[in-house]
Design an enzyme around this catalytic site. Sequence first.
Site, PDB file in Angstrom:
ATOM      1  N   LYS A  81       0.852  -1.192   0.000  1.00 57.46           N
ATOM      2  CA  LYS A  81       0.000   0.000   0.000  1.00 57.46           C
ATOM      3  C   LYS A  81       0.883   1.236   0.000  1.00 57.46           C
ATOM      4  O   LYS A  81       1.934   1.269   0.643  1.00 57.46           O
ATOM      5  CB  LYS A  81      -0.862   0.014   1.267  1.00 57.46           C
ATOM      6  CG  LYS A  81      -2.061   0.926   1.177  1.00 57.46           C
ATOM      7  CD  LYS A  81      -3.215   0.226   0.500  1.00 57.46           C
ATOM      8  CE  LYS A  81      -4.411   1.157   0.324  1.00 57.46           C
ATOM      9  NZ  LYS A  81      -5.573   0.459  -0.235  1.00 57.46           N
ATOM     10  N   GLY A 184     -19.043   8.489  -1.486  1.00 56.14           N
ATOM     11  CA  GLY A 184     -18.042   8.539  -2.546  1.00 56.14           C
ATOM     12  C   GLY A 184     -18.307   7.516  -3.628  1.00 56.14           C
ATOM     13  O   GLY A 184     -19.456   7.107  -3.867  1.00 56.14           O
TER      14      GLY A 184
HETATM   15  P1  NAD Z   1     -14.069   8.029  -1.983  1.00 57.52           P
HETATM   16  O1  NAD Z   1     -12.926   8.913  -1.665  1.00 57.52           O
HETATM   17  O2  NAD Z   1     -14.700   8.093  -3.333  1.00 57.52           O
HETATM   18  O3  NAD Z   1     -15.226   8.254  -0.897  1.00 57.52           O
HETATM   19  C1  NAD Z   1     -15.007   8.268   0.458  1.00 57.52           C
HETATM   20  C2  NAD Z   1     -16.001   9.260   1.054  1.00 57.52           C
HETATM   21  O4  NAD Z   1     -16.011   9.147   2.470  1.00 57.52           O
HETATM   22  C3  NAD Z   1     -15.677  10.714   0.732  1.00 57.52           C
HETATM   23  O5  NAD Z   1     -16.796  11.331   0.115  1.00 57.52           O
HETATM   24  C4  NAD Z   1     -15.364  11.325   2.108  1.00 57.52           C
HETATM   25  O6  NAD Z   1     -15.758  12.688   2.204  1.00 57.52           O
HETATM   26  C5  NAD Z   1     -16.186  10.433   3.003  1.00 57.52           C
HETATM   27  N1  NAD Z   1     -15.806  10.449   4.418  1.00 57.52           N
HETATM   28  C6  NAD Z   1     -14.575  10.504   4.978  1.00 57.52           C
HETATM   29  N2  NAD Z   1     -14.675  10.469   6.327  1.00 57.52           N
HETATM   30  C7  NAD Z   1     -15.977  10.362   6.613  1.00 57.52           C
HETATM   31  C8  NAD Z   1     -16.716  10.294   7.828  1.00 57.52           C
HETATM   32  N3  NAD Z   1     -16.102  10.287   9.023  1.00 57.52           N
HETATM   33  N4  NAD Z   1     -18.068  10.195   7.771  1.00 57.52           N
HETATM   34  C9  NAD Z   1     -18.710  10.192   6.584  1.00 57.52           C
HETATM   35  N5  NAD Z   1     -18.066  10.273   5.390  1.00 57.52           N
HETATM   36  C10 NAD Z   1     -16.716  10.357   5.408  1.00 57.52           C
HETATM   37  O7  NAD Z   1     -13.584   6.541  -1.642  1.00 57.52           O
HETATM   38  P2  NAD Z   1     -14.156   5.172  -2.191  1.00 57.52           P
HETATM   39  O8  NAD Z   1     -13.345   4.765  -3.354  1.00 57.52           O
HETATM   40  O9  NAD Z   1     -15.626   5.247  -2.313  1.00 57.52           O
HETATM   41  O10 NAD Z   1     -13.777   4.194  -0.994  1.00 57.52           O
HETATM   42  C11 NAD Z   1     -14.541   4.144   0.198  1.00 57.52           C
HETATM   43  C12 NAD Z   1     -13.898   3.177   1.179  1.00 57.52           C
HETATM   44  O11 NAD Z   1     -13.830   1.890   0.569  1.00 57.52           O
HETATM   45  C13 NAD Z   1     -12.467   3.502   1.583  1.00 57.52           C
HETATM   46  O12 NAD Z   1     -12.257   3.080   2.913  1.00 57.52           O
HETATM   47  C14 NAD Z   1     -11.623   2.657   0.660  1.00 57.52           C
HETATM   48  O13 NAD Z   1     -10.359   2.360   1.199  1.00 57.52           O
HETATM   49  C15 NAD Z   1     -12.481   1.432   0.571  1.00 57.52           C
HETATM   50  N6  NAD Z   1     -12.246   0.666  -0.648  1.00 57.52           N
HETATM   51  C16 NAD Z   1     -12.391   1.239  -1.864  1.00 57.52           C
HETATM   52  C17 NAD Z   1     -12.168   0.493  -3.011  1.00 57.52           C
HETATM   53  C18 NAD Z   1     -12.337   1.077  -4.377  1.00 57.52           C
HETATM   54  O14 NAD Z   1     -12.282   0.313  -5.347  1.00 57.52           O
HETATM   55  N7  NAD Z   1     -12.570   2.365  -4.529  1.00 57.52           N
HETATM   56  C19 NAD Z   1     -11.791  -0.851  -2.884  1.00 57.52           C
HETATM   57  C20 NAD Z   1     -11.684  -1.424  -1.621  1.00 57.52           C
HETATM   58  C21 NAD Z   1     -11.905  -0.650  -0.504  1.00 57.52           C
END
Ligand code: NAD
Length: 349
Positions: A81, A184
Amino acid sequence: MQSPWDYPDFDDHEVVHFVTDRQSGLKAVIAVHSTHLGPGAGGVRFWHYAKSADAVADALRLSRGMSFKNAMAGLPLGGGKGVILADSARTKTPGMFEAFGRAVEGLGGRYITAEDVGVNVADLVTVSKHTKYVSGLPAAEGAVGGDPGPHTSYGIYLGVKAAVKRKLGKDSLEGLHIAIQGAGSVAGGLARRAAKDGARLSIADIDAARAHRLADEVQGEVVAPEAIMTVEADVFSPCALGAILTPESIAALRVPVIAGAANNQLLTPAEGALLLERGILYAPDYVINAGGIINVASEYLGDGDEATVKARIEQIPGRLEAIWDESEASGRDPAAVADAMAMRLLGRA
Ligand code: NAD
């Protein structure tokens, strides 16, 4: 000063790199947890941390999570990572991503990067100017690739359905209430699919405009970020950041199911047992959220088309079922069961 070996999250990581580029201002950590099953693959996060030690801890935790995730997804990849330390305004420059690309290249393929929170496809295109060890790039016509978010969402949606079936005995999400933390990329995909199935949605994001946009689109309700974990619902889906399941938050939950995308949802492994005690069915994060890495892996390894990726993602519910079965049989919580399965695969049992 704390050395990486002394971090509570250090778990015999093979290497931890600290990257500084004076010209662009890049400060980053790249942690490679295990290359037992293949090169350490995992996205790069762009985030502001109150203390740099928090960024190191995140890289250690997240890279270990990737080893477990890739192993449990049946991929020939290890876990790694990247974490880029952003300023408080989260100012992004192409120079930072170019420097990050050079750092990744310097690791000679031991680490393969891709998207994570705060990093988009355009940033990775910049990274790819300097390294071939990158995935999640725009897909050529008909080829696998691009933003892993929609693939993760698909896996989360299937996992939510599997959990609902197991815990509530329902075949559909129709009429169920799902509380989603985050609005997100992954949350958006889940919300759209669930809304199409007739679910009622409560959505929270620290970015209020984002929460409102998504809620408007899926006819959901916006909930304050500090209130989302106490909403009474059928499912709580954490799709923002990790370490949200603590003894305090678990005591206050009013849901029978937790199934969401955020990495490292449990503050410590002990919280898995607390969820079991409360009778809450938990979908281990790195098993349910593997859809994105399954797509990224196919893009990088060139070993499948869209249909293969979809079929691999559709194996996620079966893996969850196997974990929940073993949990029921052994009395151990699903997160502990998943960890034990992954450790066996990583040769660390
Ligand atoms: P993203 O950045 O598109 O969305 C994350 C959202 O969470 C943002 O809008 C942010 O403002 C919000 N946020 C942050 N802290 C917060 C809080 N305390 N309360 C409410 N909202 C909050 O990210 P994503 O790609 O949608 O990923 C979301 C989660 O899933 C992350 O933890 C990421 O590591 C995990 N994840 C994502 C993927 C992927 O393919 N994108 C794969 C595996 C895991």
